[in-house]
Enzyme design. Structure first.
Site, mmCIF file in Angstrom:
data_model
loop_
_atom_site.group_PDB
_atom_site.id
_atom_site.type_symbol
_atom_site.label_atom_id
_atom_site.label_comp_id
_atom_site.label_asym_id
_atom_site.label_seq_id
_atom_site.Cartn_x
_atom_site.Cartn_y
_atom_site.Cartn_z
ATOM 1 N N GLY A 24 0.713 -1.242 0.183
ATOM 2 C CA GLY A 24 -0.103 0.016 0.240
ATOM 3 C C GLY A 24 0.896 1.340 0.120
ATOM 4 C CD GLU A 33 0.623 -9.599 0.609
ATOM 5 O OE1 GLU A 33 -0.206 -8.904 0.421
ATOM 6 O OE2 GLU A 33 0.497 -11.080 0.551
ATOM 7 N N PRO A 34 4.604 -5.103 -0.857
ATOM 8 C CG PRO A 34 7.031 -4.557 -0.703
ATOM 9 C CD PRO A 34 6.010 -5.500 0.031
ATOM 10 N N GLY A 35 4.005 -3.458 -3.581
ATOM 11 C CA GLY A 35 3.676 -3.732 -5.277
ATOM 12 C C GLY A 35 4.296 -2.377 -5.728
ATOM 13 N NE ARG A 94 -2.165 3.185 -11.714
ATOM 14 C CZ ARG A 94 -1.981 4.245 -11.102
ATOM 15 N NH1 ARG A 94 -1.386 5.376 -11.820
ATOM 16 N NH2 ARG A 94 -2.378 4.431 -9.798
ATOM 17 C CE1 TYR A 116 -8.060 2.057 -10.693
ATOM 18 C CE2 TYR A 116 -5.840 2.056 -11.667
ATOM 19 C CZ TYR A 116 -6.900 1.425 -11.280
ATOM 20 O OH TYR A 116 -6.883 -0.119 -11.210
ATOM 21 C CB CYS A 132 -11.140 4.234 -31.612
ATOM 22 S SG CYS A 132 -10.654 4.618 -33.015
ATOM 23 C CD GLU A 133 -12.858 4.747 -24.752
ATOM 24 O OE1 GLU A 133 -12.726 3.755 -25.504
ATOM 25 O OE2 GLU A 133 -13.576 4.687 -23.678
ATOM 26 C CE1 TYR A 155 -1.094 -3.305 -9.167
ATOM 27 C CE2 TYR A 155 -0.150 -1.218 -8.362
ATOM 28 C CZ TYR A 155 -0.735 -2.604 -7.967
ATOM 29 O OH TYR A 155 -0.344 -3.128 -6.826
HETATM 30 N N1 LLP Z 1 -1.220 -7.102 -1.350
HETATM 31 C C1 LLP Z 1 -2.516 -7.405 -1.732
HETATM 32 C C2 LLP Z 1 -3.404 -8.366 -1.350
HETATM 33 C C3 LLP Z 1 -3.219 -6.661 -2.855
HETATM 34 O O1 LLP Z 1 -4.352 -6.534 -3.025
HETATM 35 C C4 LLP Z 1 -2.303 -5.435 -3.351
HETATM 36 C C5 LLP Z 1 -2.866 -4.425 -4.355
HETATM 37 C C6 LLP Z 1 -0.880 -5.306 -3.014
HETATM 38 C C7 LLP Z 1 -0.491 -6.389 -2.003
HETATM 39 C C8 LLP Z 1 -0.035 -4.366 -3.215
HETATM 40 O O2 LLP Z 1 -0.488 -3.197 -3.156
HETATM 41 P P1 LLP Z 1 0.594 -1.726 -3.545
HETATM 42 O O3 LLP Z 1 1.973 -1.883 -2.710
HETATM 43 O O4 LLP Z 1 0.828 -1.963 -4.875
HETATM 44 O O5 LLP Z 1 -0.202 -0.701 -3.288
HETATM 45 N N2 LLP Z 1 -4.464 -1.172 -10.133
HETATM 46 C C9 LLP Z 1 -4.369 -0.007 -9.172
HETATM 47 C C10 LLP Z 1 -3.849 -0.713 -7.803
HETATM 48 C C11 LLP Z 1 -4.493 -1.913 -7.474
HETATM 49 C C12 LLP Z 1 -3.987 -2.444 -6.128
HETATM 50 C C13 LLP Z 1 -4.475 -3.842 -5.859
HETATM 51 N N3 LLP Z 1 -3.842 -4.586 -4.803
HETATM 52 C C14 LLP Z 1 -3.524 0.895 -9.686
HETATM 53 O O6 LLP Z 1 -3.155 0.974 -10.695
HETATM 54 O O7 LLP Z 1 -3.541 2.120 -8.825
#
Ligand code: LLP
Length: 483
Positions: free
Chosen positions: A291, A333-335, A373, A377, A404-405, A433
């Site tokens: 997050g 769980e950093p993404g 994105r 969003y 085309c949008e 993402y």
């Molecule tokens: N763990 C779980 C269970 C999750 O659902 C997520 C993200 C993460 C970890 C990683 O979160 P992060 O560190 O990336 O914030 N598509 C959207 C973001 C969707 C996130 C979904 N879950 C965007 O482009 O902003």
């Protein structure tokens, strides 16, 4: 097929090449404000550009020792560019901060939904991190990319029997999301000699918004068990010999700049941990999800990785101490914060449409199919011209995609130097993402991706070809054109 190449301009011999090691504080056309902040060398999520961004003597932008306009020429555009040094620095930032601030064992799991590929998996695995997958596709990528199964967790609010089967056959930890997971696993795992390693996900009742958060007893979320059901679930699992509840999981949201919700989460999770252990579950792991936000535009001001980890780690340790709980292993769980800033996208500028006193559209050769994105969003991004990032901004333009949008706009009303057809535009912070959420809308092939490091570019995702898009089409014989 070229899979690896040195840039045509050699940074070690070219007199205008930047000297290695000094990151640029870039001041581009779009209001100097966007880049005037100092570069944070240890928390890449606080920067707009990758750590290796540098300007040469001609004021052109280089990343990973590669001249961006050269990469565009060599590999075509749109092109995803991933900077290995930034990705590794971010992995290290999580690893070192967890070691520094958490008194027990800890492991960061890369949320691979942000950008799943063999190369990213291999890099993240080599930095000692684990990985979170949410589908058979992400799981296969992780396993084939060299991530050890014992460092992988499988998420999903509607896992198929095949996905669960793959996970348990390979020794991957399953994050239980709902009763259906339990029923499916019961059927798949009951006859196995070893119990399945499980984390139980629940909705913690902490909802984050951009500038505030609220706590509620029940959240309207499709993910995880309702907190009121947690005890019943844990009691049920205590009677399932096939199940080994190794921990709990919760995730509160994404692109979060506040630290308070994560501090609160620690208390909620420690309470649940106490309950689970009182029911006889080993529960050695506490997974607080991801997050942490990143900087997309100059005005974004996310906390550093170190600060986020310090707050989370301290809060978990303190919440456990208060409840006299043995310290769990701390998982997160950093993404986005792990991979976004390492990535940029290169486009070639094409057509221009000027609507007097209204707007100037500058169209590029990609758009919502490689970065959905903004249209999804209304996300903001920062862009510069690759060969003139410091040139004075002389016009306000809207950078449109080629789909085309009408809403296919990547950047709205941004200040740029006058750009002509053929100029290469660099959009920052596209590592998370973007590719992962890409599509083939309008049958536009997906871009290639290159990994850059010390002057070498490796193709890590080949560019899709128009013929590839026909690969799964089936034309029934009765409809086939008569020749
Ligand atoms: N763990 C779980 C269970 C999750 O659902 C997520 C993200 C993460 C970890 C990683 O979160 P992060 O560190 O990336 O914030 N598509 C959207 C973001 C969707 C996130 C979904 N879950 C965007 O482009 O902003």
């Amino acid at each position: 097929m070229v899979t690896s190449a040195s840039p045509t301009t050699d940074p070690t011999t070219d007199p205008v090449a930047p000297s290695p090691g000094t990151p640029a504080v870039i001041t581009p056309g779009e209001g100097a404000a966007a880049f005037e902040q100092d570069v944070d060398p240890v928390s890449p999520n606080r920067n707009l550009a990758p750590l290796t961004a540098q300007l040469d003597g001609l004021g052109r932008l280089w990343v990973g020792g590669c001249l961006l306009s050269d990469l565009a020429r060599t590999y075509g555009t749109p092109l995803y560019v991933l900077d290995e040094a930034t990705l590794r620095a971010t992995c290290r930032a999580y690893r070192l901060a967890l070691a520094e601030h958490y008194p027990g064992e800890a492991l960061a799991l890369y949320a691979s939904k942000a950008n799943s590929s063999l190369a990213i998996t291999a890099l993240v695995a080599s930095e000692g991190l684990g990985l979170d997958a949410v589908s058979a596709g992400e799981l296969l990528t992780a396993l084939q990319g060299g991530m050890p199964a014992e460092r992988i967790v499988l998420h999903g609010n509607n896992k198929s029997a095949e996905e669960l089967q793959l996970a348990i056959a390979r020794g991957v930890t399953v994050v239980l999301d709902n009763w259906s997971d339990i029923e499916l696993l019961q059927g798949l795992a009951a006859s196995r000699p070893d119990p399945v390693r499980l984390l139980v996900r629940f909705t913690p009742g902490i909802e984050c918004h951009t500038h505030e958060y609220i706590r509620t007893g029940h959240l309207d979320s499709k993910f995880g068990f309702d907190p009121d059901q947690l005890e019943a679930v844990l009691r049920h699992l205590a009677g399932c010999p096939w199940a080994r509840v190794d921990g709990l999981h919760a995730h509160i949201g994404s692109q979060i700049f506040e630290l308070e919700p994560h501090r609160d989460l620690a208390g909620v999770m420690a309470e649940a941990l106490a309950l689970a252990r009182s029911l006889g579950h080993p529960c050695g792991d506490l997974n607080v999800g991801g997050g942490l936000g990143i900087r997309y535009v100059g005005s974004d001001d996310p906390p550093s990785i170190q600060e986020w980890v310090r707050v989370v780690a301290t809060a978990v340790a303190e919440a456990c101490r208060q409840r006299q709980l043995a310290l769990p292993r701390l998982l997160c769980e950093p993404g986005r914060s792990l991979v976004a800033t390492a990535g940029i996208t290169l486009y070639t500028v094409g057509s221009r449409k000027e609507i007097p006193e209204l707007r100037t559209y500058l169209s590029v050769d990609g758009g919502m199919s490689d970065n959905p994105r903004p249209i999804t969003y209304q996300s903001l991004y920062t862009a510069v011209l690759a060969d003139r990032p410091l040139a004075e901004a002389t016009e306000t333009v809207t950078v449109a995609g080629k789909h085309c949008e009408s809403g296919d706009v990547l950047l709205r009303d941004v200040r740029l130097p006058a750009a002509a057809a053929g100029d290469v535009l660099t959009v920052f912070a596209t590592g998370a993402y973007n590719a992962a959420m890409g599509s083939n809308y309008n049958r536009i092939p997906r871009p290639a991706a290159v990994l850059v490091h010390e002057g070498v570019a490796d193709v890590v995702q080949r560019r899709e070809q128009p013929e590839d898009l026909l690969r799964y089409d089936v034309l029934p014989a009765r409809l086939a054109p008569v020749t």
